[in-house]
Design a protein around this motif. Structure first.
Motif: not given
Length: 478
Positions: A68-75
């Motif tokens: 989820e942290d990764n997805a947030s950073a990419i977004e």
């Protein structure tokens, strides 16, 4: 490279001095620790930065990172809220970041494929909603000049679109069948290689149904691209392995990105004992398991599976081709022309794709024709030797498996049946705890083989968890 503060400072200052020109930038780091440290250094210089890596546990780095942290950073990067996004090689394919104007290569690689994938993150072009200009910034260290750099001509030759294409990726995957099969058919040309078991299987069963394809980083910085071919005989075993990888790593308590050879060997043996028993034709290869374990250690996920459903197995079934030649009583001259036509004029060249070289195809076809016309030549291929169960009593389970894999499977399965609880779990004979998966347990002798009474027989086998098995081994070592 990872620990050097001066190196990180040099990289970040290069960006800071040119941030208006470089714009949104993806940084490829050496490993997870390097990615975390680089992102922190960027932030120290006032640059809006973050990192994406496979999940990290507290005991390794003091940092917790979820998907989820990764997805947030990419977004956030997509929305222009971040100037810099640091990663190891998660962003090589499958993530669309068209506004990327610059790529920083702060890690070495000897893989031209990976180099092109990394560079391609910034080379979308305006027609693909990318930038008009792009910058590739490579940091080459002393003594690390063996890098598979890519020239502009190589990058753009026949490829003006750097969007990830699923179709092209699948085509690239299926071409790899030939790489794997050449070795197998080369062995069939060697009289010293015993391929009787392999040749007993119908030819279509020797054709892979798909493969696991993945890339990981060795601890020396070298990128490894690897493919594991999957057949009808090994499909179920690999599916079970993939499902049980989280439990296996949890049991062994492995939090390191790079596993030692000793741990890899121990885990691979446990996987073999849990999933790869009995006769498998073609057989599985322990090297495949070790490479999968290395990949999982870095990414906390199973590698992707690519199916060869689109492959028409009938077109490469040499048994069927041989049968047609014999039934039609085709003379040698006509046969030669017919076979040459098959090789050269196939609609999709699937014969070439599978066999790789024409002589391997001819060799196998001739063997199948001989099987039909002169079956007496292959009568010696049948192994008529039988072994009584008493023959195996002083052998280890692994030694039995080399001679009679079915009997080893029978012994292990019977031991697990005795330990099976009504709730579907297995009870350790030592600590009496229950476990949900066979991969977490060992089949062990109650009385060791080195004792006079110790034998490999059903009544002398028990199920132990890893901890109890280690205690029992230490006891008898003393």
């Amino acid at each position: 490279m990872v620990k050097s503060k001066d190196r990180r400072k040099f990289i970040v200052e290069k960006y800071v001095k040119n941030k208006d020109k470089y714009g949104q930038t993806i940084v490829f780091a050496v490993n997870q620790l390097h990615a975390i440290a680089l992102a922190a250094t960027f932030k120290e210089y006032g640059i809006k930065a973050d990192y994406v890596i496979s999940s990290v546990r507290d005991m390794v780095t003091g940092v917790t990172r979820s998907q989820e942290d990764n997805a947030s950073a990419i977004e956030a990067y997509k929305n222009g809220e971040l100037q810099v996004l640091v990663n190891v090689n998660i962003l090589t394919e499958g993530v669309d970041l068209p506004k990327t104007q610059t790529v920083f290569l702060t890690r070495p690689t000897v893989s031209k494929i990976l180099m092109t994938q990394m560079v391609g993150r910034a080379l979308r072009g305006k027609e693909a909603d990318g930038t008009e200009e792009a910058y590739i910034v490579s940091f080459v260290d002393n003594g690390l000049d063996k890098i598979a750099w890519t020239t502009p001509e190589m990058i753009f030759e026949g490829n003006n679109d750097f969007a990830d294409s699923k179709t092209e990726y699948e085509k690239r995957d299926i071409r790899l069948i030939a790489i794997s099969k050449i070795e197998e058919f080369a062995k069939m040309l060697n009289d010293s290689a015993d391929t009787r078991e392999l040749e007993k299987a119908p030819f279509t069963q020797r054709i892979p149904i798909g493969m696991y394809a993945f890339t990981y980083l060795e601890d020396n910085g070298v990128d490894i691209s690897y493919q594991v071919m999957i057949y009808d005989s090994t499909r179920k075993a690999y599916e079970q392995l993939m499902v049980n990888l989280p439990a296996l790593f949890n049991e062994y308590g492995n939090d390191e990105e790079y596993l030692s050879d000793e741990i890899l060997a121990e885990m691979a043996e446990q996987c073999r004992d849990a999933f790869f028993l009995g006769e498998m034709v073609p057989p599985y290869d322990e090297k495949d398991i070790i490479n999968i374990l290395k990949y999982y250690a870095q990414y906390d996920s199973a590698p992707a599976f690519y199916s060869f459903d689109e492959l028409d197995k009938n077109k490469i079934d040499v048994c069927a081709i041989a049968k047609y030649i014999v039934e039609q009583k085709i003379d040698p001259v006509t046969q030669s022309a017919y076979v040459q036509q098959l090789w050269e004029n196939g609609d999709d060249n699937v014969l070439r794709l599978f066999f790789g070289r024409q002589k391997y195809f001819y060799n196998q076809l001739n063997r199948e024709i001989l099987r039909i016309t002169s079956p007496f030549l292959f009568e010696d291929d049948e192994d008529n030797v039988t072994y009584g169960k008493r023959y195996f009593e002083k052998m280890t389970l692994h030694e039995i498996g080399k001679i009679n894999p079915k009997y080893e499977d029978e012994l292990r399965s019977n031991a697990f049946k005795k330990a099976l609880l009504p709730n579907g779990q297995y009870k350790c004979a030592g600590c009496q705890k229950s476990f949900p998966d066979r991969v977490l347990l060992h089949v062990d002798h109650i009385i060791p083989l080195n004792k006079k009474e110790g034998k490999t027989v059903p009544e002398n086998l028990q199920i132990l968890c890893r901890s109890c098995n280690a205690k029992k081994s230490d006891k008898y070592d003393e």
